[in-house]
Write an enzyme that holds these catalytic residues in place. Sequence first.
Site, PDB file in Angstrom:
ATOM      1  NE  ARG A   5      -2.689   1.154   3.617  1.00  0.00           N
ATOM      2  CZ  ARG A   5      -3.613   1.254   4.564  1.00  0.00           C
ATOM      3  NH1 ARG A   5      -4.892   1.336   4.242  1.00  0.00           N
ATOM      4  NH2 ARG A   5      -3.283   1.237   5.831  1.00  0.00           N
ATOM      5  CG  ASP A  11      -4.064   2.883  11.617  1.00  0.00           C
ATOM      6  OD1 ASP A  11      -4.988   3.664  11.871  1.00  0.00           O
ATOM      7  OD2 ASP A  11      -4.156   1.984  10.764  1.00  0.00           O
TER       8      ASP A  11
HETATM    9  C1  LIG Z   1      -6.925   1.598   9.721  1.00  0.00           C
HETATM   10  C2  LIG Z   1      -5.935   0.799   8.994  1.00  0.00           C
HETATM   11  O1  LIG Z   1      -5.348   1.240   8.064  1.00  0.00           O
HETATM   12  S1  LIG Z   1      -5.575  -0.765   9.543  1.00  0.00           S
HETATM   13  C3  LIG Z   1      -4.079  -1.183   8.714  1.00  0.00           C
HETATM   14  C4  LIG Z   1      -2.924  -0.438   9.217  1.00  0.00           C
HETATM   15  N1  LIG Z   1      -2.607  -0.801  10.600  1.00  0.00           N
HETATM   16  C5  LIG Z   1      -1.837  -1.882  10.851  1.00  0.00           C
HETATM   17  O2  LIG Z   1      -1.388  -2.510   9.914  1.00  0.00           O
HETATM   18  C6  LIG Z   1      -1.576  -2.278  12.276  1.00  0.00           C
HETATM   19  C7  LIG Z   1      -0.820  -3.584  12.320  1.00  0.00           C
HETATM   20  N2  LIG Z   1      -0.588  -4.036  13.664  1.00  0.00           N
HETATM   21  C8  LIG Z   1       0.425  -3.601  14.420  1.00  0.00           C
HETATM   22  O3  LIG Z   1       1.157  -2.730  14.017  1.00  0.00           O
HETATM   23  C9  LIG Z   1       0.625  -4.243  15.753  1.00  0.00           C
HETATM   24  O4  LIG Z   1      -0.083  -5.434  15.857  1.00  0.00           O
HETATM   25  C10 LIG Z   1       0.205  -3.372  16.952  1.00  0.00           C
HETATM   26  C11 LIG Z   1       1.031  -2.094  16.944  1.00  0.00           C
HETATM   27  C12 LIG Z   1      -1.251  -3.016  16.862  1.00  0.00           C
HETATM   28  C13 LIG Z   1       0.454  -4.145  18.232  1.00  0.00           C
HETATM   29  O5  LIG Z   1       1.813  -4.423  18.267  1.00  0.00           O
HETATM   30  P1  LIG Z   1       2.516  -5.136  19.525  1.00  0.00           P
HETATM   31  O6  LIG Z   1       1.909  -4.678  20.789  1.00  0.00           O
HETATM   32  O7  LIG Z   1       3.965  -4.960  19.339  1.00  0.00           O
HETATM   33  O8  LIG Z   1       2.146  -6.626  19.351  1.00  0.00           O
HETATM   34  P2  LIG Z   1       2.648  -7.822  20.235  1.00  0.00           P
HETATM   35  O9  LIG Z   1       3.664  -7.403  21.231  1.00  0.00           O
HETATM   36  O10 LIG Z   1       1.471  -8.546  20.755  1.00  0.00           O
HETATM   37  O11 LIG Z   1       3.345  -8.708  19.109  1.00  0.00           O
HETATM   38  C14 LIG Z   1       3.604 -10.070  19.255  1.00  0.00           C
HETATM   39  C15 LIG Z   1       4.319 -10.556  18.049  1.00  0.00           C
HETATM   40  O12 LIG Z   1       3.477 -10.392  16.909  1.00  0.00           O
HETATM   41  C16 LIG Z   1       4.147  -9.616  15.933  1.00  0.00           C
HETATM   42  N3  LIG Z   1       3.146  -8.763  15.288  1.00  0.00           N
HETATM   43  C17 LIG Z   1       2.203  -7.977  15.860  1.00  0.00           C
HETATM   44  N4  LIG Z   1       1.452  -7.402  14.908  1.00  0.00           N
HETATM   45  C18 LIG Z   1       1.931  -7.834  13.719  1.00  0.00           C
HETATM   46  C19 LIG Z   1       1.558  -7.583  12.374  1.00  0.00           C
HETATM   47  N5  LIG Z   1       0.536  -6.791  12.082  1.00  0.00           N
HETATM   48  N6  LIG Z   1       2.261  -8.180  11.397  1.00  0.00           N
HETATM   49  C20 LIG Z   1       3.284  -9.012  11.711  1.00  0.00           C
HETATM   50  N7  LIG Z   1       3.680  -9.290  12.965  1.00  0.00           N
HETATM   51  C21 LIG Z   1       3.011  -8.691  13.954  1.00  0.00           C
HETATM   52  C22 LIG Z   1       5.154  -8.799  16.685  1.00  0.00           C
HETATM   53  O13 LIG Z   1       6.193  -8.407  15.803  1.00  0.00           O
HETATM   54  C23 LIG Z   1       5.596  -9.787  17.733  1.00  0.00           C
HETATM   55  O14 LIG Z   1       6.502 -10.699  17.148  1.00  0.00           O
HETATM   56  P3  LIG Z   1       7.577 -11.532  18.023  1.00  0.00           P
HETATM   57  O15 LIG Z   1       6.808 -12.304  19.047  1.00  0.00           O
HETATM   58  O16 LIG Z   1       8.246 -12.379  17.024  1.00  0.00           O
HETATM   59  O17 LIG Z   1       8.462 -10.508  18.651  1.00  0.00           O
HETATM   60  O1  LIG Z   2      -7.086   1.750   5.877  1.00  0.00           O
HETATM   61  C1  LIG Z   2      -8.004   1.349   6.519  1.00  0.00           C
HETATM   62  C2  LIG Z   2      -8.858   2.166   7.312  1.00  0.00           C
HETATM   63  O2  LIG Z   2      -9.748   1.632   7.990  1.00  0.00           O
HETATM   64  O3  LIG Z   2      -8.640   3.389   7.284  1.00  0.00           O
HETATM   65 MG   LIG Z   3      -7.046   3.961   5.900  1.00  0.00          MG
END
Ligand SMILES: CC(=O)SCCNC(=O)CCNC(=O)[C@H](O)C(C)(C)COP(=O)(O)OP(=O)(O)OC[C@H]1O[C@@H](n2cnc3c(N)ncnc32)[C@H](O)[C@@H]1OP(=O)(O)O
Ligand SMILES: O=CC(=O)O
Ligand SMILES: [Mg+2]
Length: 551
Positions: free
Chosen positions: A166, A452
């Site tokens: 993206r 986010d």
């Molecule tokens: C509105 C929108 O646009 S939605 C789309 C955009 N937003 C996103 O993509 C958010 C994605 N998610 C994240 O960034 C994270 O999950 C968070 C920030 C919400 C939470 O993160 P944390 O608190 O660090 O998660 P947590 O400590 O439970 O992580 C555990 C494990 O999962 C992994 N993990 C957590 N989320 C993700 C993810 N989305 N992708 C890959 N790995 C992940 C961590 O790297 C960690 O790995 P490890 O055990 O090997 O060290």
């Molecule tokens: O990108 C996704 C959203 O919900 O905003």
């Molecule tokens: Mg969005």
Amino acid sequence: MSFYDVPDGVEIRGRYDHQFAQILTRDALQFVAGLQREFQGQVRFALECRREAKKRYNSGGSPGFDPATRFIRESNWKCATVPPAVADRSVEITGPVERKMIINALNSGAKVFMADFEDALSPSWENLMKGHVNLRDAVNQTITFHDQARNRVYKLNDTIAKLFVRPRGWHLPEAHIIIDGEPAIGCLVDFGLYFYHNHAMYRSAHGAGFGPFFYLPKMENSREARIWNNVFERAERTAGIERGSIRATVLIETLPAVFQMDEILYELRDHSVGLNCGRWDYIFSYIKTFQAHPDRLLPDRVQVGMTQHFMRCYSDLLIRTCHRRGVHAMGGMAAQIPIRDNPAANEAALELVRKDKLREVRAGHDGTWAAHPGLIKPILEVFTSNMAGKANQIQTAAREDADAITEEDLVQMPRGTRSLEGLRLNTRVGIQYLAAWLTGTGSVPLYNLMEDAATAEISRVQNWQWIKYGAVLNGDGVKIRVTPELFAKVVEEEIERIKREVGLEKFTRGRYQEAGKIFAKQCTTPELDDFLTLDAYNLIVVHHPKTSARL
Ligand SMILES: CC(=O)SCCNC(=O)CCNC(=O)[C@H](O)C(C)(C)COP(=O)(O)OP(=O)(O)OC[C@H]1O[C@@H](n2cnc3c(N)ncnc32)[C@H](O)[C@@H]1OP(=O)(O)O
Ligand SMILES: O=CC(=O)O
Ligand SMILES: [Mg+2]
């Protein structure tokens, strides 16, 4: 000192790094510059049209279906056939282009991983360029990561998710790359560098002849989709690959775009793999679009969910539109994430996610988003057990009933109450998110929810709306009117609370005070800023003038 080898008219003002130089090659930069030179006029025009539309909404207008494009909505045409490699998109994980997270996401068991240069990424030079290095290594399947603290080495499994990328929205510049004296268009840099380095390997190793795949964010009108289509065609011609190789899913995440879904698919019909309900930006956009309409003061953010009439209609119409045109109708992101230290709270959060996903699959969505690897299994279970053994519901969930959805349905005010706690939570979350973003992190866990850029935007514009129109907070039993003075007190108290919660050391090290000032300014400015991240972007730009000279 080393310098990037740049083509004529291109200047790099970001830090030099030998790994970045493998991405910022003369040929790749020439490709990006070519995109900018060909399309900047169209992009400028599209952004000018956004400003014109905003004037209409600010003078009392409301977005609606365009009578001039009725023939597109009413005639029978289909998008190109879905590539087999991405027929099953039942669960997609999303995350920033961070090295360990990319490996974890690709290994997570999700069908797709959306690698994010947008809502989940703070677009610093370091994050962007490392992101490109990481994606190249992921596509080449050479990516590894050594977690020194845990002495753990991460590498890819044999079976991995299909990668979608993206790029940023059309509005964001890339201030570290100057083309013909102007900052580059951020999304063309993201698209161009990724496409240039990865198209061949992606098509042969991952896409079975198709790809690369993209998600396209924050568009407001089909003319913006037309630019993307033109960009894709130029990229395909330059690479000498078949037209229609590149495929993209468009996020419907602005209020104006919900009235343009057929038109957007039509523009991208040879390059489309569907639409997605970007629910968080959509709520942000609802408030922003009606910023000059004091009769549209929304209830607390937590009450504006997918079961509100306007949100349900948006998702139903998206499903109807996509399936009629033969492509995926993707669901959105539930904000809950696993809660490690509290099994009961964790189960309650998981139950909310399951409920949300059950609603989506029953409505006819073909897949949905997960924010965390811990959610893949439960979400996959909900989708696979409700899709009758099929990879998607494109042929089976026509949703013709959604043809009855009207313009009024799509803008109907959400019901609920406003509370002082809502104002406080918006403020506490907004400031903490901004503090993280300023220090390089674009998605964070706050109070057991994923936050986010999109969710932070809701906090900002909702506060702005309430302050601007003196909203009455009626959800706590007593009626209080929001005033700039009340808000100033809330900011002060919430900063103190954040300090207590994160601890003095982290607070002092972080950029919370600065974030508090920016957030407060943004919530009280007479004219609403279009984007929080656009205003704050200058604070994360780090120019390295000494390394900007040409070879
Ligand atoms: C509105 C929108 O646009 S939605 C789309 C955009 N937003 C996103 O993509 C958010 C994605 N998610 C994240 O960034 C994270 O999950 C968070 C920030 C919400 C939470 O993160 P944390 O608190 O660090 O998660 P947590 O400590 O439970 O992580 C555990 C494990 O999962 C992994 N993990 C957590 N989320 C993700 C993810 N989305 N992708 C890959 N790995 C992940 C961590 O790297 C960690 O790995 P490890 O055990 O090997 O060290
Ligand atoms: O990108 C996704 C959203 O919900 O905003
Ligand atoms: Mg969005």
